[in-house]
Design a protein around this motif. Structure first.
Motif, PDB file in Angstrom:
ATOM      1  N   GLU B  81      -9.067  -9.688   6.083  1.00 32.65           N
ATOM      2  CA  GLU B  81     -10.366  -9.948   5.446  1.00 32.65           C
ATOM      3  C   GLU B  81     -10.265 -11.151   4.512  1.00 32.65           C
ATOM      4  OE1 GLU B  81     -12.757  -7.228   6.003  1.00 32.65           O
ATOM      5  OE2 GLU B  81     -14.282  -8.671   5.354  1.00 32.65           O
ATOM      6  N   TRP B  82      -9.233 -11.172   3.675  1.00 28.28           N
ATOM      7  CA  TRP B  82      -9.102 -12.256   2.692  1.00 28.28           C
ATOM      8  C   TRP B  82      -8.737 -13.572   3.355  1.00 28.28           C
ATOM      9  CZ3 TRP B  82     -10.937 -12.428  -2.041  1.00 28.28           C
ATOM     10  CH2 TRP B  82     -11.215 -11.234  -2.700  1.00 28.28           C
ATOM     11  N   ARG B  83      -8.001 -13.500   4.475  1.00 30.37           N
ATOM     12  CA  ARG B  83      -7.663 -14.739   5.171  1.00 30.37           C
ATOM     13  C   ARG B  83      -8.900 -15.472   5.651  1.00 30.37           C
ATOM     14  NH1 ARG B  83      -2.610 -12.571   8.381  1.00 30.37           N
ATOM     15  NH2 ARG B  83      -0.945 -13.464   7.105  1.00 30.37           N
ATOM     16  N   THR B  84      -9.946 -14.728   5.966  1.00 30.55           N
ATOM     17  CA  THR B  84     -11.115 -15.349   6.597  1.00 30.55           C
ATOM     18  C   THR B  84     -12.332 -15.390   5.675  1.00 30.55           C
ATOM     19  OG1 THR B  84     -11.643 -13.176   7.510  1.00 30.55           O
ATOM     20  CG2 THR B  84     -10.406 -14.672   8.920  1.00 30.55           C
ATOM     21  N   LEU B  85     -12.154 -14.903   4.440  1.00 30.78           N
ATOM     22  CA  LEU B  85     -13.336 -14.722   3.586  1.00 30.78           C
ATOM     23  C   LEU B  85     -13.995 -16.046   3.192  1.00 30.78           C
ATOM     24  CD1 LEU B  85     -14.870 -12.347   2.447  1.00 30.78           C
ATOM     25  CD2 LEU B  85     -13.539 -12.536   0.344  1.00 30.78           C
ATOM     26  N   GLU B  86     -13.180 -17.038   2.857  1.00 38.92           N
ATOM     27  CA  GLU B  86     -13.772 -18.310   2.432  1.00 38.92           C
ATOM     28  C   GLU B  86     -14.570 -18.943   3.568  1.00 38.92           C
ATOM     29  OE1 GLU B  86     -10.235 -20.229   0.884  1.00 38.92           O
ATOM     30  OE2 GLU B  86     -10.940 -19.872  -1.163  1.00 38.92           O
ATOM     31  N   ALA B  87     -14.053 -18.797   4.797  1.00 34.51           N
ATOM     32  CA  ALA B  87     -14.790 -19.338   5.941  1.00 34.51           C
ATOM     33  C   ALA B  87     -16.085 -18.554   6.148  1.00 34.51           C
ATOM     34  CB  ALA B  87     -13.918 -19.274   7.189  1.00 34.51           C
ATOM     35  N   LEU B  88     -15.992 -17.229   6.003  1.00 32.57           N
ATOM     36  CA  LEU B  88     -17.171 -16.387   6.199  1.00 32.57           C
ATOM     37  C   LEU B  88     -18.287 -16.757   5.225  1.00 32.57           C
ATOM     38  CD1 LEU B  88     -18.360 -13.724   7.532  1.00 32.57           C
ATOM     39  CD2 LEU B  88     -17.467 -12.543   5.516  1.00 32.57           C
ATOM     40  N   LEU B  89     -17.900 -16.956   3.952  1.00 31.65           N
ATOM     41  CA  LEU B  89     -18.914 -17.195   2.917  1.00 31.65           C
ATOM     42  C   LEU B  89     -19.166 -18.685   2.704  1.00 31.65           C
ATOM     43  CD1 LEU B  89     -17.833 -14.437   0.373  1.00 31.65           C
ATOM     44  CD2 LEU B  89     -19.737 -14.377   1.984  1.00 31.65           C
ATOM     45  N   GLY B  90     -18.337 -19.510   3.313  1.00 34.41           N
ATOM     46  CA  GLY B  90     -18.566 -20.955   3.247  1.00 34.41           C
ATOM     47  C   GLY B  90     -18.390 -21.531   1.852  1.00 34.41           C
ATOM     48  N   CYS B  91     -17.447 -20.970   1.070  1.00 34.17           N
ATOM     49  CA  CYS B  91     -17.189 -21.589  -0.237  1.00 34.17           C
ATOM     50  C   CYS B  91     -15.778 -21.295  -0.718  1.00 34.17           C
ATOM     51  CB  CYS B  91     -18.225 -21.156  -1.269  1.00 34.17           C
ATOM     52  SG  CYS B  91     -18.210 -19.424  -1.595  1.00 34.17           S
ATOM     53  N   ASP B  92     -15.377 -22.041  -1.718  1.00 33.64           N
ATOM     54  CA  ASP B  92     -14.025 -21.947  -2.256  1.00 33.64           C
ATOM     55  C   ASP B  92     -13.964 -20.778  -3.241  1.00 33.64           C
ATOM     56  OD1 ASP B  92     -11.520 -22.297  -3.254  1.00 33.64           O
ATOM     57  OD2 ASP B  92     -11.816 -24.364  -3.939  1.00 33.64           O
ATOM     58  N   LEU B  93     -13.137 -19.798  -2.908  1.00 34.25           N
ATOM     59  CA  LEU B  93     -12.982 -18.626  -3.779  1.00 34.25           C
ATOM     60  C   LEU B  93     -11.621 -18.647  -4.475  1.00 34.25           C
ATOM     61  CD1 LEU B  93     -14.338 -16.002  -1.215  1.00 34.25           C
ATOM     62  CD2 LEU B  93     -15.626 -17.159  -3.020  1.00 34.25           C
ATOM     63  N   HIS B  94     -10.944 -19.799  -4.395  1.00 36.29           N
ATOM     64  CA  HIS B  94      -9.610 -19.940  -4.967  1.00 36.29           C
ATOM     65  C   HIS B  94      -8.667 -18.857  -4.451  1.00 36.29           C
ATOM     66  CE1 HIS B  94     -11.997 -21.939  -8.422  1.00 36.29           C
ATOM     67  NE2 HIS B  94     -11.690 -22.837  -7.514  1.00 36.29           N
ATOM     68  N   VAL B  95      -8.807 -18.542  -3.183  1.00 37.46           N
ATOM     69  CA  VAL B  95      -7.901 -17.563  -2.572  1.00 37.46           C
ATOM     70  C   VAL B  95      -6.539 -18.217  -2.403  1.00 37.46           C
ATOM     71  CG1 VAL B  95      -7.398 -16.169  -0.531  1.00 37.46           C
ATOM     72  CG2 VAL B  95      -9.758 -16.373  -1.357  1.00 37.46           C
ATOM     73  N   SER B  96      -5.516 -17.578  -2.937  1.00 41.29           N
ATOM     74  CA  SER B  96      -4.151 -18.075  -2.809  1.00 41.29           C
ATOM     75  C   SER B  96      -3.300 -16.934  -2.270  1.00 41.29           C
ATOM     76  CB  SER B  96      -3.641 -18.533  -4.181  1.00 41.29           C
ATOM     77  OG  SER B  96      -2.239 -18.685  -4.158  1.00 41.29           O
ATOM     78  N   MET B  97      -2.785 -17.074  -1.058  1.00 44.06           N
ATOM     79  CA  MET B  97      -1.951 -16.012  -0.473  1.00 44.06           C
ATOM     80  C   MET B  97      -0.573 -16.591  -0.223  1.00 44.06           C
ATOM     81  SD  MET B  97      -4.973 -14.359   1.924  1.00 44.06           S
ATOM     82  CE  MET B  97      -4.120 -12.908   2.552  1.00 44.06           C
ATOM     83  N   ARG B  98       0.170 -16.769  -1.330  1.00 39.99           N
ATOM     84  CA  ARG B  98       1.490 -17.391  -1.264  1.00 39.99           C
ATOM     85  C   ARG B  98       2.594 -16.394  -1.579  1.00 39.99           C
ATOM     86  NH1 ARG B  98       0.776 -22.294  -5.206  1.00 39.99           N
ATOM     87  NH2 ARG B  98       2.779 -22.994  -4.380  1.00 39.99           N
ATOM     88  N   GLY B  99       2.275 -15.118  -1.419  1.00 38.23           N
ATOM     89  CA  GLY B  99       3.322 -14.119  -1.545  1.00 38.23           C
ATOM     90  C   GLY B  99       3.228 -13.288  -2.814  1.00 38.23           C
TER      91      GLY B  99
END
Lengths: 462, 395
Positions: B81-99
């Motif tokens: 869900e989080w991997r695709t959320l910014e694309a889904l909502l079309g904006c920058d949510l500052h999602v960082s999945m670096r571990g």
């Protein structure tokens, strides 16, 4: 964090109000402490140079003499413990009539302090006034300029322009001259008549505050003699400069612009009570004066709605140093009474002349507040202008957020306005003005969070 | 009287995201929020995306830990869900999945990590246990006291200030109506749905709704009284702190398996410190908690939390603390979130009970499906039906 034995009275703020309260309390066998961020007492109005530093002719102006006498007595009081160079980070009210807790950052680290009675007398600060270019180096509040001059005899500019609505800028301009600086011009935004007429109308009645007026008049005369022009009816438009202030653009009433070259600008549009500690402690606040600034509510003994926490001085509404002294003395008396050290009839008898004097001083303060009212004088600000300096939030992004946000806290969360180290001291007032117009709104402002001042984490963890 | 397919109570992440998904499948949606959108726990939390089992699930014995492990399956969905959320909502949510690194400093804590990893493996999540040296190779800011860590490359953080507003905008763009500063004051049950009374500055108003979702965080339990059911949702006030901005790099979400600690360097550069230290809820005059007043910092909680942060990531010691804040979230009687239909009241749904930043977008998607008539098995273990015994005499 270490803790020491509770104080009977802890006073936050070593300015005129805090000193007056301490002087009324001392000699009664109480354990009294006074906390202040500055290393030496005096507050902003009598900001002292460091003890190792000699500033020639420090605060020679006649109108400061009574305050200097009070300061001398305060420094000589043997039973008042001075806790200088220390910032109160937070207040945790105890249950009435219990013991109130404070976390204080001292030069030796953070410490917990408990006290039976607490007086918050933290003064006021210059109202920040955003306009294009206001974040350039060389832009000061007049209070900031004055702090340089008073504490170090240092003038941070070669050619200085002061602009504002508050007559205090006349005194600051003269202090700059006396410190060897050059003031290009003192600009009042309001027309000359708006500044003078209210005072003249009242002068016949033996106005209290006459000393302050005389000081301003003397300053004006001295400025004239030194070749500094005092101008009226010019509104600041923007501060010019690339890396540093290089000029100030003013608008005449006919809409044309005047460019003044200078390397420092001082803004003087009024003062806001320091309200962060009272708000953090949950004291009832009210909106005071024409700025509708947050100030702490109190009863006739200067006690807030939280039992055992008293407030005095500009924290309760900006009214000048003389009024702060009287409020401080009343708070001292109130705490003495609430600690059972003086009977109510005696306290009332002593308070009566103080209250009469305070009423006259407050009437003068109200007049000054009217004269210096900046409503209608605020510069127009475009979307690119910074509103929150800590987080670089522009007016544009805040205006966009106002489409959905109905409170200052909501704007803070959405835009980061007020999220930086100053916790909104530099932007909250402007934000509320933008949201609700110059007056009359019930927005409680930003929630004040611990710590009121940034503190190294290592100081808290020991 | 206006009629909506769904009325959502609560303008947090769960409410706004459910509104978005319902509006996306063509439902008419009204969302009301008593305060401002995102002003509760959804906006006040520190933005961790934690997909390993939370240490709180391990604190209270094997039985509860085993039960809670089922949430790991949902965590795996949340990763996608989080991997695709910014694309889904079309904006920058500052999602960082670096571990993410959940660290251990003692042999006992290492055993706890191993037990946790075994539970997670049962549900298909492969967090890798690394030794102290490897943990410090991944995150050089970690203290030398760290002897091991469980590492999950997908963990990280996102910006709680951005996520809910993004869902709100997207929901509105799809036709949902969102009304902040509007409270639910009355509910009447009808043959097909509800007539509810709303209160705002414009006055009181009645509307009809086919289904009703309570997603009001800590207030959910109280709101349930309007429909005469018990929802065992309890408010908890937590403490979080922010340092000044720093250029020092901390790429991962850092948690501690033996103590309450979570830290990350957020997008703006501030290090956020939390991990579940209590604040003090305001109490009400007649008993109970007063959720309208803000919770206050407990000084000892703050010092303990900061000490753990300094011990785990020593560079924090030199940074200024600029703000500590409290946020009120909710937990349920068995620590797992509540999400799904309330059996006693047809048309009533609930979504509350914690972990709702990490899981919020996923729970909202599944819940919108259930409200649209397509229940999903993955929500079954979070169903309010597990507390039916509390509602034997309610409804």
């Amino acid at each position: 964090m270490a803790e020491c034995a509770p104080y009977d009275v802890l006073i936050v703020g070593g300015g005129p109000a805090g000193q007056a309260a301490a002087l009324r309390l001392h000699g009664a066998g109480l354990k009294i402490g006074v906390v202040d961020e500055q290393p030496r007492p005096g507050g902003q109005i009598l900001r002292q140079p460091p003890a190792t530093f000699v500033a020639a002719d420090w605060m020679e102006e006649r109108s400061y003499r009574p305050l200097k006498r009070q300061l001398g007595r305060f420094e000589a009081a043997p039973d008042v413990e001075w806790l200088g160079g220390s910032s109160v980070l937070g207040i945790e009210p105890g249950s009435a009539p219990g013991v109130h807790g404070l976390t204080v950052a001292t030069p030796e680290g953070a410490t917990g302090i408990r006290t039976r009675r607490l007086l918050v007398a933290t003064g006021c600060y210059d109202m920040p006034l955003p306009l294009a270019g206001w974040t350039l180096p060389g832009l000061f509040t007049t209070g900031g300029l004055q702090a340089f001059v008073k504490s170090q005899g240092f003038v941070p500019g070669q050619r200085i322009v002061l602009v504002g609505t508050h007559p205090l800028q006349l005194l600051v301009a003269r202090q700059v001259l006396q410190a060897g600086g050059r003031v290009e011009r003192v600009v009042f935004v309001q027309p000359r008549s708006a500044l003078l007429r209210p005072f003249l109308r009242r002068a016949g009645g033996g106005l209290v505050g006459g000393n302050a007026l005389l000081a301003a008049a003397r300053a004006w005369r001295d400025l004239g003699a030194a070749g500094t022009k005092v101008a009226f009816g010019l509104k600041p438009v923007r501060v010019a400069g690339e890396q540093h202030v290089s000029g100030l653009v003013l608008a005449r009433s006919d809409g044309t612009e005047e460019h003044l070259e200078c390397d420092a600008v001082g803004l003087c549009f009024g003062f806001l009570p320091q309200s962060d500690l009272p708000r953090m402690a949950g004291l009832a606040m009210e909106r005071q004066g024409r700025l509708r600034a947050f100030s702490a509510r109190h009863d006739e003994w200067m006690e807030s709605d939280v039992a055992g926490i008293f407030v005095a001085g500009e924290t309760t509404g900006v009214a000048g140093a003389d009024a702060a002294c009287v409020k401080g003395a009343l708070a001292g008396l109130g705490m003495l009474h609430s600690l059972g050290r003086i009977s109510e009839p005696s306290a009332r008898k002593e308070a009566a002349p103080l209250r009469r004097r305070l009423a006259r001083l407050l009437a003068f303060a109200d007049l000054l507040d009217r004269v210096a009212d900046p409503s209608g004088c605020y510069p127009e600000v475009d979307d690119q202008t910074i509103l929150c300096r800590c987080e670089d939030v522009t007016y544009g992004s805040v205006r966009a957020a106002l489409g959905t946000c109905g409170s200052a806290n909501a704007v803070k969360l959405l835009t980061r306005c007020g999220m930086g180290p100053c916790q909104g001291r530099n932007c909250e007032f402007s934000l509320l003005r933008l949201m609700h117009g110059p007056s009359r709104c019930e927005d409680a402002g930003f929630t004040v969070r611990f710590p009121v001042r940034p503190v190294p984490i290592g100081d808290l963890t020991g | 009287m206006d009629r909506f397919d769904a009325l959502i109570i609560g303008g947090g992440l769960l409410g706004c995201a459910t509104a978005f998904h319902l509006a996306s499948i063509g439902a008419s949606v009204l969302l009301v929020e008593q305060g401002e959108l995102n002003s509760g726990a959804s906006g006040q939390n520190a933005g961790s995306l934690h997909f390993q089992m939370e240490r709180r699930f391990l604190e209270n014995g094997d039985a509860l830990a085993d039960q809670a492990a089922a949430i790991v399956a949902l965590n795996r969905s949340a990763i996608e869900e989080w991997r695709t959320l910014e694309a889904l909502l079309g904006c920058d949510l500052h999602v960082s999945m670096r571990g993410g690194l959940m660290v251990a400093e003692t042999p006992e804590e290492l055993l706890l990590l191993e037990r946790k990893a075994a539970l997670e493996a049962r549900y298909g999540l492969d967090a890798r246990i690394v030794d102290g040296a490897e943990a410090r190779a991944l995150c050089p800011s970690l203290s030398t006291t760290v002897i091991a860590a469980s590492y999950l490359p997908e963990e990280g953080h996102a910006d709680p200030r951005a996520v809910t507003p993004a869902f709100a905008r997207a929901a509105a763009a799809r036709g949902a109506i969102l009304r902040p500063r509007t409270s639910l004051v009355g509910v009447e049950r009808e043959a097909k749905g509800f007539t509810v009374e709303l209160d705002s500055a414009e006055g009181r108003e009645k509307i009809r709704a086919g289904s009703l979702l309570l997603a009001a965080g800590a207030c959910t339990g109280n709101l349930a009284a309007l429909v005469n059911v018990h929802l065992p949702v309890y408010p908890v006030a937590l403490l979080m702190s922010a340092t000044e901005r720093t250029g020092r790099e901390i790429a991962q979400l850092i948690q501690h398996v033996g103590h309450r600690l979570s830290m990350k360097r957020a997008h703006a550069g501030n290090i956020l410190i939390g991990g579940g230290w209590p604040s003090r809820l305001a109490s009400a005059a007649g008993g109970g908690f007063d959720l309208s007043r803000r919770a206050t910092v407990i000084a000892d909680s703050l010092v303990q939390n900061l000490r753990l942060a300094v011990r785990t990531v020593p560079l924090v010691r030199e940074l200024n603390l600029i703000r500590s804040w409290t946020g009120v979230t909710a937990i349920t009687a068995d620590q797992l979130p509540l999400a799904g239909a309330v059996p006693q009241v047809p048309g009533l749904f609930v979504a509350a009970g914690g972990s709702a930043f990490t899981l919020g977008p996923t729970l909202a998607r599944l819940l919108a499906g259930a409200m649209g008539g397509r229940p999903d098995d993955r929500l079954a273990f979070l169903s309010p039906a597990r507390f039916n015994h509390l509602n034997s005499f309610m409804g």
